[in-house]
Structures are given as structure tokens and as C-alpha cells.
Design a protein around this motif. Structure first.
Motif, PDB file in Angstrom:
ATOM      1  N   ARG A 115       0.845  -1.181   0.000  1.00 12.02           N
ATOM      2  CA  ARG A 115       0.000   0.000   0.000  1.00 12.02           C
ATOM      3  C   ARG A 115       0.882   1.232   0.000  1.00 12.02           C
ATOM      4  NH1 ARG A 115      -0.321   2.453   4.967  1.00 12.02           N
ATOM      5  NH2 ARG A 115       0.205   1.214   6.822  1.00 12.02           N
ATOM      6  N   MET A 116       0.309   2.383  -0.197  1.00 11.14           N
ATOM      7  CA  MET A 116       1.048   3.627  -0.275  1.00 11.14           C
ATOM      8  C   MET A 116       1.740   3.902   1.054  1.00 11.14           C
ATOM      9  SD  MET A 116       0.546   4.606  -3.350  1.00 11.14           S
ATOM     10  CE  MET A 116       1.120   6.312  -3.296  1.00 11.14           C
ATOM     11  N   LEU A 117       2.921   4.534   0.965  1.00 12.30           N
ATOM     12  CA  LEU A 117       3.642   4.900   2.162  1.00 12.30           C
ATOM     13  C   LEU A 117       2.898   6.000   2.910  1.00 12.30           C
ATOM     14  CD1 LEU A 117       7.295   4.944   0.758  1.00 12.30           C
ATOM     15  CD2 LEU A 117       6.196   3.149   2.112  1.00 12.30           C
ATOM     16  N   GLY A 118       3.229   6.116   4.204  1.00  5.79           N
ATOM     17  CA  GLY A 118       2.569   7.134   5.000  1.00  5.79           C
ATOM     18  C   GLY A 118       1.573   6.508   5.941  1.00  5.79           C
ATOM     19  N   PRO A 119       0.989   7.304   6.804  1.00  3.61           N
ATOM     20  CA  PRO A 119       0.017   6.765   7.774  1.00  3.61           C
ATOM     21  C   PRO A 119      -1.234   6.278   7.059  1.00  3.61           C
ATOM     22  CG  PRO A 119       0.025   9.164   7.807  1.00  3.61           C
ATOM     23  CD  PRO A 119       1.179   8.762   6.944  1.00  3.61           C
ATOM     24  N   PRO A 120      -1.911   5.245   7.619  1.00  4.71           N
ATOM     25  CA  PRO A 120      -3.129   4.739   6.989  1.00  4.71           C
ATOM     26  C   PRO A 120      -4.227   5.797   6.995  1.00  4.71           C
ATOM     27  CG  PRO A 120      -2.858   3.804   9.167  1.00  4.71           C
ATOM     28  CD  PRO A 120      -1.596   4.541   8.864  1.00  4.71           C
ATOM     29  N   VAL A 121      -4.981   5.817   5.892  1.00  9.19           N
ATOM     30  CA  VAL A 121      -6.051   6.792   5.738  1.00  9.19           C
ATOM     31  C   VAL A 121      -7.408   6.117   5.813  1.00  9.19           C
ATOM     32  CG1 VAL A 121      -7.064   8.534   4.220  1.00  9.19           C
ATOM     33  CG2 VAL A 121      -4.571   8.297   4.367  1.00  9.19           C
ATOM     34  N   LEU A 122      -7.538   4.999   5.114  1.00  9.33           N
ATOM     35  CA  LEU A 122      -8.809   4.290   5.113  1.00  9.33           C
ATOM     36  C   LEU A 122      -9.011   3.560   6.443  1.00  9.33           C
ATOM     37  CD1 LEU A 122      -8.743   2.767   1.520  1.00  9.33           C
ATOM     38  CD2 LEU A 122      -9.888   4.857   2.270  1.00  9.33           C
ATOM     39  N   VAL A 123     -10.281   3.435   6.826  1.00  5.55           N
ATOM     40  CA  VAL A 123     -10.594   2.751   8.079  1.00  5.55           C
ATOM     41  C   VAL A 123     -10.097   1.305   8.052  1.00  5.55           C
ATOM     42  CG1 VAL A 123     -12.471   1.953   9.570  1.00  5.55           C
ATOM     43  CG2 VAL A 123     -12.564   4.241   8.549  1.00  5.55           C
ATOM     44  N   ARG A 124     -10.237   0.636   6.903  1.00  3.37           N
ATOM     45  CA  ARG A 124      -9.819  -0.759   6.820  1.00  3.37           C
ATOM     46  C   ARG A 124      -8.309  -0.885   7.003  1.00  3.37           C
ATOM     47  NH1 ARG A 124     -10.848  -1.638   0.311  1.00  3.37           N
ATOM     48  NH2 ARG A 124      -9.072  -0.391  -0.414  1.00  3.37           N
ATOM     49  N   ASP A 125      -7.533   0.126   6.514  1.00  2.00           N
ATOM     50  CA  ASP A 125      -6.084   0.090   6.716  1.00  2.00           C
ATOM     51  C   ASP A 125      -5.724   0.301   8.179  1.00  2.00           C
ATOM     52  OD1 ASP A 125      -5.638  -0.341   4.036  1.00  2.00           O
ATOM     53  OD2 ASP A 125      -5.437   1.797   3.562  1.00  2.00           O
ATOM     54  N   ILE A 126      -6.459   1.186   8.855  1.00  2.00           N
ATOM     55  CA  ILE A 126      -6.206   1.431  10.272  1.00  2.00           C
ATOM     56  C   ILE A 126      -6.466   0.160  11.081  1.00  2.00           C
ATOM     57  CG2 ILE A 126      -6.950   2.739  12.289  1.00  2.00           C
ATOM     58  CD1 ILE A 126      -7.598   5.070  10.389  1.00  2.00           C
ATOM     59  N   TRP A 127      -7.620  -0.504  10.795  1.00  2.00           N
ATOM     60  CA  TRP A 127      -7.945  -1.734  11.509  1.00  2.00           C
ATOM     61  C   TRP A 127      -6.924  -2.829  11.214  1.00  2.00           C
ATOM     62  CZ3 TRP A 127     -10.954  -2.455  15.482  1.00  2.00           C
ATOM     63  CH2 TRP A 127     -12.013  -1.577  15.724  1.00  2.00           C
ATOM     64  N   ARG A 128      -6.465  -2.908   9.961  1.00  2.00           N
ATOM     65  CA  ARG A 128      -5.484  -3.932   9.607  1.00  2.00           C
ATOM     66  C   ARG A 128      -4.179  -3.715  10.364  1.00  2.00           C
ATOM     67  NH1 ARG A 128      -5.236  -3.357   4.250  1.00  2.00           N
ATOM     68  NH2 ARG A 128      -3.464  -1.934   4.366  1.00  2.00           N
ATOM     69  N   GLN A 130      -3.784  -2.170  13.187  1.00  2.00           N
ATOM     70  CA  GLN A 130      -4.001  -2.453  14.604  1.00  2.00           C
ATOM     71  C   GLN A 130      -4.001  -3.957  14.873  1.00  2.00           C
ATOM     72  OE1 GLN A 130      -7.641  -0.416  15.579  1.00  2.00           O
ATOM     73  NE2 GLN A 130      -6.628   1.550  15.941  1.00  2.00           N
ATOM     74  N   ASN A 131      -4.632  -4.715  13.968  1.00  2.00           N
ATOM     75  CA  ASN A 131      -4.648  -6.174  14.126  1.00  2.00           C
ATOM     76  C   ASN A 131      -3.247  -6.757  14.026  1.00  2.00           C
ATOM     77  OD1 ASN A 131      -7.420  -6.355  14.504  1.00  2.00           O
ATOM     78  ND2 ASN A 131      -7.847  -6.556  12.314  1.00  2.00           N
ATOM     79  N   ARG A 132      -2.440  -6.217  13.098  1.00  2.00           N
ATOM     80  CA  ARG A 132      -1.068  -6.702  12.970  1.00  2.00           C
ATOM     81  C   ARG A 132      -0.271  -6.415  14.231  1.00  2.00           C
ATOM     82  NH1 ARG A 132       0.214  -4.562   6.797  1.00  2.00           N
ATOM     83  NH2 ARG A 132      -0.873  -6.249   5.686  1.00  2.00           N
ATOM     84  N   ALA A 133      -0.473  -5.236  14.811  1.00  2.00           N
ATOM     85  CA  ALA A 133       0.243  -4.894  16.036  1.00  2.00           C
ATOM     86  C   ALA A 133      -0.142  -5.830  17.176  1.00  2.00           C
ATOM     87  CB  ALA A 133      -0.049  -3.437  16.422  1.00  2.00           C
ATOM     88  N   VAL A 134      -1.436  -6.175  17.267  1.00  2.00           N
ATOM     89  CA  VAL A 134      -1.892  -7.094  18.310  1.00  2.00           C
ATOM     90  C   VAL A 134      -1.293  -8.479  18.097  1.00  2.00           C
ATOM     91  CG1 VAL A 134      -3.911  -8.284  19.247  1.00  2.00           C
ATOM     92  CG2 VAL A 134      -4.015  -5.821  18.775  1.00  2.00           C
ATOM     93  N   GLN A 135      -1.287  -8.946  16.842  1.00  2.00           N
ATOM     94  CA  GLN A 135      -0.720 -10.259  16.548  1.00  2.00           C
ATOM     95  C   GLN A 135       0.767 -10.297  16.868  1.00  2.00           C
ATOM     96  OE1 GLN A 135      -2.231 -13.048  15.696  1.00  2.00           O
ATOM     97  NE2 GLN A 135      -4.238 -12.067  15.726  1.00  2.00           N
ATOM     98  N   ALA A 136       1.482  -9.225  16.559  1.00  2.00           N
ATOM     99  CA  ALA A 136       2.917  -9.175  16.856  1.00  2.00           C
ATOM    100  C   ALA A 136       3.163  -9.257  18.355  1.00  2.00           C
ATOM    101  CB  ALA A 136       3.514  -7.899  16.285  1.00  2.00           C
ATOM    102  N   GLN A 137       2.329  -8.576  19.136  1.00  2.00           N
ATOM    103  CA  GLN A 137       2.473  -8.622  20.587  1.00  2.00           C
ATOM    104  C   GLN A 137       2.195 -10.027  21.120  1.00  2.00           C
ATOM    105  OE1 GLN A 137      -0.134  -5.584  22.086  1.00  2.00           O
ATOM    106  NE2 GLN A 137       1.230  -3.900  21.514  1.00  2.00           N
TER     107      GLN A 137
END
Length: 219
Positions: A115-128, A130-137
Motif C-alpha cells: 500500500r502507499m507509504l505514509g500513515p493509513p487513511v482508510l478505516v480498513r487500513d487502520i484496523w489492519r 491495529q490487528n497486525r500490532a496485536v498479533q505481533a504482541q
């Protein structure tokens, strides 16, 4: 009249002999399981032995499973006849930490979407994200509570021993898997064992060639 020996009998015998060599080199599973840790050189040697044998046994089970699929009706009749002659053994209570032998490799992960560089803009990108961060933890936390390495090595040795003792069970299970996922045969045949001084290159080449033929027949 005695039945004809299995065409794979000499290969299974060779695999069991290599398994015995492994146990002589790295130790018995029960002794390894009692240890708190393994020095790095022992851990490396144990992993090499295990990977070599695991790939070899997977390929042998693939060859047996392919034969089961080709001769399903004749073998089913024979199994029923043998089952009527042999009294069933009492079931053993499975250990809570018993590990099953992995008959086929894990499915490789799907490539990550770009996906494009930079902070996520779409809600689905934000949720994705966040889910990746939880899985990594969760994965990071799991590293601290997973089974110690000596016990994991011991479990792999025991799982190999069970398959070598009763390969027909593993072959039936893999045959069912091949029925729904023929591509599994290719993944098994494509695995390459590590080359080491203890390896029997002629044995590995023979098993590898047979497994590759089975993979092509299944595809």
C-alpha cells in the motif's frame, strides 16, 4: 502362503536404521526432555538430524499414500481381514503434551499487500495495522511461554518414532489429505533435506525420485 514383501520395505528399514543412528548421536528423547537447555552445537546437530529424517519420512509416507489411492479397494479388503484377525489393543491415554508428526509442510504465507507509504487513511487500513500490532504482541509473548527447546526436540523424536512404528496410519491420513488437496504432494516432494556427513545420499535420492513421481501422478 506368505505375502510378498512391500516394495518400500527396504526403504523403511533404512529409515529406521538412520533413526537409530540419530538417537545414538543426539540421545534418547526421554533423556533430552529432562534437560533444562541444550548447548547451541547440540541443538544445531539435533535439528539437522530431525529435519533430514522428517523430510525422508514425509516422502516415504507420500509414496505409501499414493499406493493407497491407486489400490484403495484391494487394500481396504485386506485391512478389514487383518482387523478381524488381530484383537484390538486397549487405547492408551494420550499425554497432554504429545506432539503429532507433521505429515505435510506448512502452507507458505500469502505475500503482503503493498500500500502507499505514509500513515493509513482508510478505516480498513487502520484496523489492519491495529490487528497486525496485536498479533505481533501475541507472538512476542508466546516466545516466553512456549515449550522449552529440549522438550520440543524430544517431542519431535517421539513423533518420528510413532510414524516409523506404524507408517500405515500416517499413509491413510495423508491419502485423505491428498484427496482434498492434491497439491500437498508437490510440497512434500519439493522439500530438500540438508546435506551432512551422516546423510545417505543414495537413499535420499531414491526416495526423492519416487516421491517426485508420486507428486506428478497426483497432480
Amino acid at each position: 502362503m506368505t505375502s510378498a514383501p512391500s516394495p518400500l520395505a527396504h526403504l523403511w528399514t533404512a529409515a529406521r536404521a538412520l533413526f537409530d543412528r540419530m538417537r545414538a548421536a543426539i540421545g534418547e528423547a526421554a533423556d533430552i526432555a529432562k534437560r533444562d537447555r541444550l548447548p547451541q552445537h547440540e541443538l544445531t546437530e539435533a535439528r539437522r538430524w530431525l529435519r533430514t529424517l522428517e523430510i525422508m519420512v514425509r516422502r516415504l509416507v507420500l509414496i505409501e499414500a499414493s499406493a493407497l489411492r491407486r489400490h484403495a479397494h484391494a487394500l481396504a479388503t485386506r485391512i478389514v481381514r487383518l482387523a478381524n484377525l488381530v484383537a484390538p489393543k486397549p487405547a492408551k491415554r494420550a499425554s497432554a503434551h504429545r506432539v503429532s508428526f507433521r505429515l505435510w509442510p506448512r502452507q507458505p504465507p500469502h505475500p503482503a499487500r503493498i500500500r502507499m507509504l505514509g500513515p493509513p487513511v482508510l478505516v480498513r487500513d487502520i484496523w489492519r495495522d491495529q490487528n497486525r500490532a496485536v498479533q505481533a504482541q501475541r507472538l512476542k509473548a508466546a516466545r516466553f511461554i512456549r515449550t522449552p527447546e529440549p522438550q520440543r526436540i524430544a517431542s519431535r523424536i517421539e513423533a518420528l518414532d510413532r510414524v516409523l512404528s506404524r507408517p500405515e496410519r500416517a499413509a491413510r491420513r495423508l491419502a485423505r489429505r491428498l484427496h482434498v488437496s492434491p497439491a500437498t504432494a508437490q510440497r512434500i516432494a519439493a522439500q530438500r533435506p540438508p546435506r551432512h556427513s551422516f546423510a545417505d545420499s543414495r537413499l535420499e535420492d531414491e526416495i526423492g525420485a519416487r516421491a517426485m513421481r508420486c507428486a506428478h501422478d497426483t497432480s
